[in-house]
Design a protein around this motif. Structure first.
Motif, PDB file in Angstrom:
ATOM      1  N   SER A 164      73.783  61.352   7.146  1.00  0.00           N
ATOM      2  CA  SER A 164      72.777  62.089   7.905  1.00  0.00           C
ATOM      3  C   SER A 164      71.411  61.988   7.233  1.00  0.00           C
ATOM      4  CB  SER A 164      73.182  63.562   8.041  1.00  0.00           C
ATOM      5  OG  SER A 164      74.296  63.703   8.891  1.00  0.00           O
ATOM      6  N   VAL A 165      71.400  62.215   5.909  1.00  0.00           N
ATOM      7  CA  VAL A 165      70.144  62.105   5.177  1.00  0.00           C
ATOM      8  C   VAL A 165      69.638  60.668   5.209  1.00  0.00           C
ATOM      9  CG1 VAL A 165      69.057  62.323   2.908  1.00  0.00           C
ATOM     10  CG2 VAL A 165      70.657  64.078   3.696  1.00  0.00           C
ATOM     11  N   GLY A 166      70.555  59.698   5.060  1.00  0.00           N
ATOM     12  CA  GLY A 166      70.148  58.294   5.083  1.00  0.00           C
ATOM     13  C   GLY A 166      69.542  57.884   6.410  1.00  0.00           C
ATOM     14  N   THR A 167      70.105  58.363   7.514  1.00  0.00           N
ATOM     15  CA  THR A 167      69.555  58.031   8.836  1.00  0.00           C
ATOM     16  C   THR A 167      68.180  58.659   9.012  1.00  0.00           C
ATOM     17  OG1 THR A 167      71.806  57.955   9.730  1.00  0.00           O
ATOM     18  CG2 THR A 167      70.009  58.085  11.310  1.00  0.00           C
ATOM     19  N   HIS A 168      68.028  59.884   8.564  1.00  0.00           N
ATOM     20  CA  HIS A 168      66.722  60.547   8.614  1.00  0.00           C
ATOM     21  C   HIS A 168      65.680  59.761   7.815  1.00  0.00           C
ATOM     22  CE1 HIS A 168      64.045  64.161   8.762  1.00  0.00           C
ATOM     23  NE2 HIS A 168      63.629  63.669   7.597  1.00  0.00           N
ATOM     24  N   GLU A 169      66.053  59.361   6.596  1.00  0.00           N
ATOM     25  CA  GLU A 169      65.110  58.612   5.759  1.00  0.00           C
ATOM     26  C   GLU A 169      64.810  57.243   6.357  1.00  0.00           C
ATOM     27  OE1 GLU A 169      63.581  60.210   3.152  1.00  0.00           O
ATOM     28  OE2 GLU A 169      64.747  61.818   4.056  1.00  0.00           O
ATOM     29  N   ALA A 170      65.797  56.594   6.966  1.00  0.00           N
ATOM     30  CA  ALA A 170      65.548  55.315   7.632  1.00  0.00           C
ATOM     31  C   ALA A 170      64.551  55.487   8.775  1.00  0.00           C
ATOM     32  CB  ALA A 170      66.857  54.729   8.153  1.00  0.00           C
ATOM     33  N   GLY A 171      64.584  56.653   9.426  1.00  0.00           N
ATOM     34  CA  GLY A 171      63.578  56.935  10.448  1.00  0.00           C
ATOM     35  C   GLY A 171      62.176  56.888   9.886  1.00  0.00           C
ATOM     36  N   HIS A 172      61.992  57.441   8.666  1.00  0.00           N
ATOM     37  CA  HIS A 172      60.682  57.370   8.011  1.00  0.00           C
ATOM     38  C   HIS A 172      60.296  55.923   7.686  1.00  0.00           C
ATOM     39  CE1 HIS A 172      60.090  61.600   7.790  1.00  0.00           C
ATOM     40  NE2 HIS A 172      61.061  61.836   6.924  1.00  0.00           N
ATOM     41  N   VAL A 173      61.280  55.141   7.243  1.00  0.00           N
ATOM     42  CA  VAL A 173      61.014  53.740   6.909  1.00  0.00           C
ATOM     43  C   VAL A 173      60.400  53.012   8.100  1.00  0.00           C
ATOM     44  CG1 VAL A 173      62.108  51.512   6.401  1.00  0.00           C
ATOM     45  CG2 VAL A 173      62.800  53.567   5.135  1.00  0.00           C
ATOM     46  N   PHE A 174      60.903  53.302   9.296  1.00  0.00           N
ATOM     47  CA  PHE A 174      60.479  52.564  10.479  1.00  0.00           C
ATOM     48  C   PHE A 174      59.437  53.296  11.316  1.00  0.00           C
ATOM     49  CE2 PHE A 174      64.598  50.705   9.384  1.00  0.00           C
ATOM     50  CZ  PHE A 174      64.210  49.377   9.255  1.00  0.00           C
ATOM     51  N   GLY A 175      58.822  54.340  10.738  1.00  0.00           N
ATOM     52  CA  GLY A 175      57.612  54.879  11.358  1.00  0.00           C
ATOM     53  C   GLY A 175      57.703  56.233  12.006  1.00  0.00           C
ATOM     54  N   LEU A 176      58.817  56.964  11.860  1.00  0.00           N
ATOM     55  CA  LEU A 176      58.929  58.288  12.462  1.00  0.00           C
ATOM     56  C   LEU A 176      58.546  59.376  11.466  1.00  0.00           C
ATOM     57  CD1 LEU A 176      62.315  57.974  14.417  1.00  0.00           C
ATOM     58  CD2 LEU A 176      59.987  57.730  15.316  1.00  0.00           C
ATOM     59  N   LYS A 177      57.969  60.450  11.989  1.00  0.00           N
ATOM     60  CA  LYS A 177      57.633  61.616  11.183  1.00  0.00           C
ATOM     61  C   LYS A 177      58.679  62.712  11.372  1.00  0.00           C
ATOM     62  CE  LYS A 177      52.553  61.716  10.879  1.00  0.00           C
ATOM     63  NZ  LYS A 177      51.364  62.509  11.301  1.00  0.00           N
TER      64      LYS A 177
END
Length: 371
Positions: free
Chosen positions: A321-334
Motif C-alpha cells: 500500500s505504501v509502495g503504491t502510494h509512493e509510486a504515485g508520487h514518482v509518476f506525478g501525483l500529489k
C-alpha cells in the motif's frame, strides 16, 4: 520648488517616504511569502535554510546556495544545480502534509510549489531528454538497517484511527474523482533499482523485486476494481538490478544530491515518517518537468511493515500500500487529504489496511490527466 516652513524639500521628502514605505512592505511580504521577490543581497545563515531565507526569485548562483539544504513544513531538499527541480513527499503516521517542490531555472532563479491544491493540470506535452549524469556514490549516504522482528512498533494508533474514520466517512474509491498533480512527468522509461541493504517487512531481495514491481505496476497499469481500462500512455517501468547505491534521502527525510540511479530501499527516516520519495526533474517551458530520477525509502528503523496483512494484524504497515502510494508520487501525483480516505493518494497510510494497493477513480483520472 515646494518647501515647508523649515525649507524642507517636500517632493524630495515624499520620495524618501515612498521609498521607505515600499521597502518596508517588501520586507513584510518577503517575510511571510516565500513566493515573493527576492532581496538584492543574499544574507544566508550558516544553518539549514528555509524557503523564507531563499525565497522565489532568489539566484542560487548569486547566493552561493547550490548544495545547501532548504526546508519547509517538516522536510527539506538539497538545492540543485541550475536547470533542475527537486521534490520531496513523505507519508506520515499523523497524516500531516510534508512535501514541496523547488525548481531552479537555467539562470539559477528559484521558484517553489508549496501547494496541496486538489486540481488538475492539463500540461502534458513534452519529450524525454537524455541524461548525461554518470552515477556516482553519493557523499553522506545513510547506512541501511535491516528490518527484523525487533524493529520499533508504530505508536501511531491515534493517526490510524483518524484515517479509518476519514475512510469510513469518505466516498467510495470508485465514486471519488478527486486528484492533484505535480508539474512532473516520465516521458521516457523509469529504470529502477533495489538497494542491497535491509528492506521493509524483512523481505529478501528476490521478494522485494515482486512486491515493489506490483506497486509500480499498479500505477503504470491503472490497476483498479472500478472497471476503468488502462488508458495511461507511459512506457512500462523497468526493474534493473540490485545496487550498492542508496536512496538519496537522509535520516531527516530530506533529499540529498542525486546520484543518477532511481533506488528503492529501507533505512532510517524521521520517526513519524513511513516512507519518503524524492524526485529530480528537468524543467521545460510550458510542459511538465521531465523526470530524471526518483528514489523511495521505507522507514524500517521506526515501523514494522508486512506484506501479508491478516486478521490478527496489529501495528503493522502494508508495504505494498505504501509502495503504491509512493509510486504515485514518482509518476506525478500529489497527496489528497480530507474526505478522500479511500483513494491510493490519500495522505494517511492506514495500518493493517491493503486499501491503497488498488487505485480509485481519482487516482486513475489523475494519471490520465498526466499521461
Amino acid at each position: 520648488m515646494l518647501t515647508n516652513k523649515r525649507g524642507y524639500n517636500l517632493r524630495f521628502g515624499r520620495a524618501i517616504m515612498a521609498f521607505a514605505l515600499a521597502a518596508s512592505l517588501s520586507a513584510v511580504v518577503g517575510s511571510t511569502n516565500p513566493a515573493s521577490a527576492a532581496p538584492d543581497v543574499c544574507e544566508l545563515t550558516e544553518e539549514e535554510l528555509t524557503v523564507y531565507d531563499l525565497p522565489a526569485g532568489s539566484s542560487v548562483i548569486q547566493c552561493d546556495a547550490v548544495g545547501r539544504v532548504v526546508t519547509y513544513d517538516g522536510t527539506g531538499v538539497t538545492v540543485p544545480s541550475p536547470g533542475t527541480a527537486v521534490s520531496v513527499d513523505s507519508i506520515t503516521a499523523d497524516g500531516e502534509s510534508h512535501g514541496f517542490m523547488m525548481e531552479v531555472d537555467t539562470n539559477g532563479i528559484v521558484s517553489y510549489d508549496l501547494t496541496e491544491a486538489e486540481s488538475a493540470d492539463s500540461s502534458v506535452a513534452g519529450s524525454d531528454a537524455a541524461d548525461s549524469l554518470t552515477p556516482t556514490t553519493t557523499t553522506g549516504d545513510v547506512t541501511l538497517e535491516a528490518d527484523n522482528a525487533e524493529a520499533d512498533a508504530s505508536d501511531s494508533s491515534e493517526g490510524a484511527e483518524v484515517a479509518e474514520v476519514d475512510a469510513a466517512a469518505s466516498p467510495g474509491a470508485c465514486s471519488d474523482g478527486t486528484y492533484a498533480t505535480k508539474g512532473l512527468k516520465e516521458y521516457g522509461t523509469y529504470n529502477w533499482y533495489i538497494g542491497d541493504g535491509g528492506l521493509p517487512a524483512g523481505m529478501s531481495h528476490d521478494d522485494a523485486i515482486w512486491v515493489f514491481y506490483d506497486a509500480v505496476a499498479a500505477i503504470a497499469e491503472s490497476y483498479n476494481n472500478c472497471g476503468y481500462s488502462d488508458q495511461v500512455d507511459m512506457n512500462y517501468p523497468n526493474y534493473m538490478a540490485k545496487t550498492s547505491f542508496e536512496a538519496d534521502i537522509n535520516t531527516s527525510s530530506q533529499c540529498t544530491d542525486r546520484d543518477g540511479l532511481s533506488t528503492w530501499d529501507g533505512g532510517n527516516l524521521k520517526d513519524d515518517v513511513y516512507a519518503t520519495t524524492c524526485t529530480w526533474s528537468w524543467p521545460a517551458p510550458g510542459v511538465k518537468n521531465d523526470l530524471r530520477e526518483a528514489d523511495v525509502r521505507f522507514n524500517t528503523h521506526d515501523f514494522d511493515f508486512t506484506n501479508k496483512v491478516t486478521s490478527s494484524c496489529s501495528n503493522k504497515v502494508d508495504v505494498r500500500s505504501v509502495g503504491t502510494h509512493e509510486a504515485g508520487h514518482v509518476f506525478g501525483l500529489k497527496d489528497i487529504y480530507g474526505s478522500h480516505g479511500n483513494l491510493t493518494m490519500y495522505g494517511y497510510s492506514i495500518e493493517c489496511s491493503t486499501r491503497a494497493r488498488t487505485l480509485g477513480k481519482g487516482d486513475v483520472l489523475g494519471l490520465r490527466s498526466i499521461y
